[in-house]
Scaffold this motif. Structure first.
Motif, mmCIF file in Angstrom:
data_model
loop_
_atom_site.group_PDB
_atom_site.id
_atom_site.type_symbol
_atom_site.label_atom_id
_atom_site.label_comp_id
_atom_site.label_asym_id
_atom_site.label_seq_id
_atom_site.Cartn_x
_atom_site.Cartn_y
_atom_site.Cartn_z
ATOM 1 N N ALA A 343 -44.215 19.049 101.838
ATOM 2 C CA ALA A 343 -45.502 18.451 102.232
ATOM 3 C C ALA A 343 -45.470 16.943 102.104
ATOM 4 O O ALA A 343 -46.428 16.321 101.676
ATOM 5 C CB ALA A 343 -46.646 19.022 101.396
ATOM 6 N N SER A 344 -44.329 16.353 102.461
ATOM 7 C CA SER A 344 -44.271 14.909 102.291
ATOM 8 C C SER A 344 -44.959 14.178 103.421
ATOM 9 O O SER A 344 -45.483 13.101 103.247
ATOM 10 C CB SER A 344 -42.823 14.446 102.174
ATOM 11 O OG SER A 344 -42.033 15.151 103.081
ATOM 12 N N SER A 345 -44.960 14.773 104.611
ATOM 13 C CA SER A 345 -45.666 14.067 105.677
ATOM 14 C C SER A 345 -46.170 15.072 106.684
ATOM 15 O O SER A 345 -45.539 16.092 106.945
ATOM 16 C CB SER A 345 -44.741 13.061 106.365
ATOM 17 O OG SER A 345 -43.777 13.727 107.113
ATOM 18 N N TYR A 346 -47.318 14.771 107.245
ATOM 19 C CA TYR A 346 -47.798 15.604 108.333
ATOM 20 C C TYR A 346 -48.396 14.718 109.396
ATOM 21 O O TYR A 346 -49.008 13.708 109.129
ATOM 22 C CB TYR A 346 -48.782 16.667 107.872
ATOM 23 C CG TYR A 346 -49.666 16.313 106.722
ATOM 24 C CD1 TYR A 346 -50.966 15.914 106.928
ATOM 25 C CD2 TYR A 346 -49.212 16.438 105.417
ATOM 26 C CE1 TYR A 346 -51.784 15.627 105.879
ATOM 27 C CE2 TYR A 346 -50.030 16.142 104.358
ATOM 28 C CZ TYR A 346 -51.319 15.739 104.589
ATOM 29 O OH TYR A 346 -52.136 15.456 103.535
ATOM 30 N N ARG A 347 -48.174 15.114 110.619
ATOM 31 C CA ARG A 347 -48.631 14.307 111.743
ATOM 32 C C ARG A 347 -49.596 15.124 112.575
ATOM 33 O O ARG A 347 -49.572 16.352 112.560
ATOM 34 C CB ARG A 347 -47.421 13.900 112.585
ATOM 35 C CG ARG A 347 -46.700 15.085 113.191
ATOM 36 C CD ARG A 347 -45.793 14.644 114.307
ATOM 37 N NE ARG A 347 -44.983 15.735 114.791
ATOM 38 C CZ ARG A 347 -45.397 16.614 115.690
ATOM 39 N NH1 ARG A 347 -46.599 16.528 116.206
ATOM 40 N NH2 ARG A 347 -44.610 17.573 116.100
ATOM 41 N N PRO A 348 -50.472 14.442 113.306
ATOM 42 C CA PRO A 348 -51.369 15.194 114.189
ATOM 43 C C PRO A 348 -50.603 15.722 115.391
ATOM 44 O O PRO A 348 -49.537 15.224 115.742
ATOM 45 C CB PRO A 348 -52.411 14.150 114.615
ATOM 46 C CG PRO A 348 -51.861 12.845 114.245
ATOM 47 C CD PRO A 348 -50.766 13.022 113.264
ATOM 48 N N TYR A 349 -51.165 16.744 115.984
ATOM 49 C CA TYR A 349 -50.558 17.303 117.178
ATOM 50 C C TYR A 349 -50.801 16.377 118.362
ATOM 51 O O TYR A 349 -51.892 15.862 118.538
ATOM 52 C CB TYR A 349 -51.160 18.677 117.487
ATOM 53 C CG TYR A 349 -50.604 19.771 116.613
ATOM 54 C CD1 TYR A 349 -51.205 20.092 115.420
ATOM 55 C CD2 TYR A 349 -49.467 20.478 117.000
ATOM 56 C CE1 TYR A 349 -50.699 21.091 114.623
ATOM 57 C CE2 TYR A 349 -48.966 21.477 116.205
ATOM 58 C CZ TYR A 349 -49.576 21.781 115.024
ATOM 59 O OH TYR A 349 -49.089 22.766 114.239
ATOM 60 N N THR A 350 -49.753 16.191 119.155
ATOM 61 C CA THR A 350 -49.880 15.257 120.283
ATOM 62 C C THR A 350 -49.961 16.041 121.583
ATOM 63 O O THR A 350 -50.180 17.242 121.591
ATOM 64 C CB THR A 350 -48.658 14.340 120.335
ATOM 65 O OG1 THR A 350 -47.503 15.167 120.309
ATOM 66 C CG2 THR A 350 -48.626 13.400 119.168
ATOM 67 N N HIS A 351 -49.788 15.302 122.647
ATOM 68 C CA HIS A 351 -49.719 15.959 123.960
ATOM 69 C C HIS A 351 -48.282 15.918 124.425
ATOM 70 O O HIS A 351 -47.607 14.904 124.271
ATOM 71 C CB HIS A 351 -50.602 15.208 124.964
ATOM 72 C CG HIS A 351 -52.042 15.423 124.700
ATOM 73 N ND1 HIS A 351 -52.869 16.067 125.571
ATOM 74 C CD2 HIS A 351 -52.799 15.108 123.637
ATOM 75 C CE1 HIS A 351 -54.090 16.120 125.073
ATOM 76 N NE2 HIS A 351 -54.072 15.536 123.894
#
Lengths: 428, 90
Positions: A343-351
């Motif tokens: 759980a070091s990094s999470y990014r938003p979902y893109t297109h």
């Protein structure tokens, strides 16, 4: 050299029997086995070697990912905190049972969770629609716990949320950090998305009209059921029957005469009932629905995980190939699970660009990433998935993914940070 | 449990006390056994630090859950057997 000389030995003098080099080293007269034995041993040897090598490498690869996360298991945890809890969404793949999904989980995902000292919750689905219902129920429960929906008296609240109340009294708090969702397989992913939308966009309590399932209109006794599961989507054109008449009616169903004759009741008891109450909100109503006020800023970071599953005797070569190359699957799955555990990094979902053979070349539509996650798995589903559904069955798997912008923007995806990748490569 | 068949006389206070003592003993036995078993299984004998770490906490949670599960299942089985025996004899 020894073999060649041995093969030509009968034509030569016995003095040339043994290779002089071997003789000098003291080695006896070596001979290869016969041609048939050679064939047999090479075939079995190569099969056994391939399997053994693959098994050894999968074990090493799993160990690598376990070692990457094992430092987490040694961090201290006060007794007043609960350990970090991941939610696993496991559904039986189309035309198969839950056992194959469970084995996939136990083989590839569980070792890493255990090595990381994680606690987990499994949301299981035996049939299509189970995971959707359970996901929506969890979200609704969270909302009710936060105070939405009908107001319960103190005792009712105690009864409904017994465990939570006890924890509050004892002072145990949840893990001070992000939780997470691991979704295994495209089918579970679709149900998960549908359940999330239903939970956050739909009403927290069951709409009252829906509680009258099983009341059959006397005139339309041909399978006209109020408020049944969503079957009005264009994808299911094959199901041409009266059910389509009441698709938008689940939220506003008409009143039906409640005088049901005995014969009707019997007929209805023989027909199988749907396993779960119909969805509290349909995809067509997402845009007009109100998002729950207690929706968190980020909807628990999720990690979709591959679940290759293929059936059919004509696919046996593919299955053999996959069986001999499970190390790559272990690596890919291990990477995703380790990303979720660390759980070091999470990014938003893109297109992303949609990979579609139908669209004209050069014209690429960008679609939300959530619709394309694990899309390649759909091709492997067994053909019965695309058959029209019966009344009591749901059809989440074959419908297109319908996303609501508000929720889709809040979803996050676990990713392995750069340093973790470097560390992983060093361990390997 | 013994009040199932017919009209039995109410237990006297002595019997009640004995029942309560037996229950306390049973519960404390179970507790001690639980602590022993789970500590032995989940906590490795090298005590490098005094706090429980995550792996151990999670292991203890699971150990306790399994212990109670086993307890419940075994006692259910015993009850059904006792009931069968009573039903068969009576």
């Amino acid at each position: 050299a020894g073999a060649a000389s041995a093969a030509t030995a009968p034509n030569k003098k016995p003095a040339m029997d043994q290779n002089p080099a071997f003789k000098a080293m003291g080695l006896p007269r070596l001979r290869l086995p016969s041609r048939n034995w050679l064939i047999f041993l090479s075939i079995t040897g190569s099969i056994a070697g391939a399997i053994t090598y693959d098994r050894w490498q999968t074990r090493r690869v799993k160990q690598k990912w376990c070692d990457l996360v094992s430092h987490l298991a040694e961090e201290p945890l006060s007794s007043h905190h609960m350990p970090r809890r991941l939610t696993i969404y496991l559904a039986a793949p189309p035309a198969d049972g839950l056992r194959s999904a469970r084995e996939h989980f136990t083989n590839y995902i569980k070792p890493i969770l255990v090595a990381g000292g994680m606690d987990w919750d499994v949301v299981e689905g035996r049939r299509e629609g189970d995971v959707r219902f359970k996901t929506a129920e969890r979200v609704r429960r969270k909302r009710k716990r936060g105070g939405e929906g009908e107001v319960l008296s103190e005792e009712e609240r105690e009864k409904a949320f017994v465990v939570d109340m006890l924890r509050e009294k004892a002072g145990t708090t949840e893990y001070p950090g992000v939780a997470g969702d691991l979704v295994i397989g495209r089918h579970a992913w679709k149900e998960y998305l549908r359940g999330l939308h239903e939970g956050w966009l739909g009403p927290p309590d069951a709409p009252p009209k829906l509680e009258e399932t099983g009341v059959v209109d006397e005139l339309d006794s041909a399978a006209h059921r109020p408020g049944q599961a969503s079957l009005g989507d264009a994808a299911v054109k094959g199901a041409v029957n009266v059910i389509e008449a009441n698709t938008p009616g689940s939220a506003q169903s008409e009143d039906h005469p409640s005088d049901v004759s005995d014969a009707q009741k019997e007929e209805e008891e023989e027909k199988p009932k749907p396993r779960h109450p119909p969805p509290y909100i349909l995809p067509s109503a997402y845009a007009s629905a109100q998002l729950s006020p207690s929706t968190p800023e980020t909807i628990g970071p999720s990690a979709p995980i591959r679940f290759p599953h293929i059936l059919g005797i004509r696919n046996t070569p593919i299955r053999v190939y996959r069986f001999l190359n499970r190390r790559y699957l272990a690596d890919a799955v291990g990477r995703d699970v380790a990303a979720a555990v660390l759980a070091s990094s999470y990014r938003p979902y893109t297109h992303v660009a949609q990979k579609d053979e139908d669209s004209a070349p050069g014209v690429e539509r960008t679609v939300p990433e959530q619709t394309q996650v694990l899309a390649h798995e759909e091709k492997e589903w067994w053909k019965t998935v695309r058959e029209p559904r019966k009344e009591h069955e749901e059809s989440v798997w074959i419908e297109e993914v319908v996303l609501d912008e508000r929720l889709a923007a809040r979803m996050r995806k676990f990713e392995l940070s750069g340093e973790d990748e470097v560390r992983a490569r060093r361990i390997a | 449990m013994s009040f199932l068949f017919g009209q039995r006389p109410q237990p006297t206070s002595a019997e009640k006390i004995a029942a309560a003592e037996a229950e306390i003993e049973m519960v404390s036995n179970m507790f001690n056994q639980l602590v022993d078993t789970c500590a032995r299984k989940c906590i490795p004998p090298q005590y490098r630090e005094s706090d429980l770490n995550k792996g151990e906490s999670v292991c203890l949670d699971r150990c306790v859950a399994k212990f109670f599960d086993v307890n419940v299942k075994v006692s259910e089985k015993m009850q059904t057997e006792a009931a069968q025996r009573q039903g068969g004899a009576g």
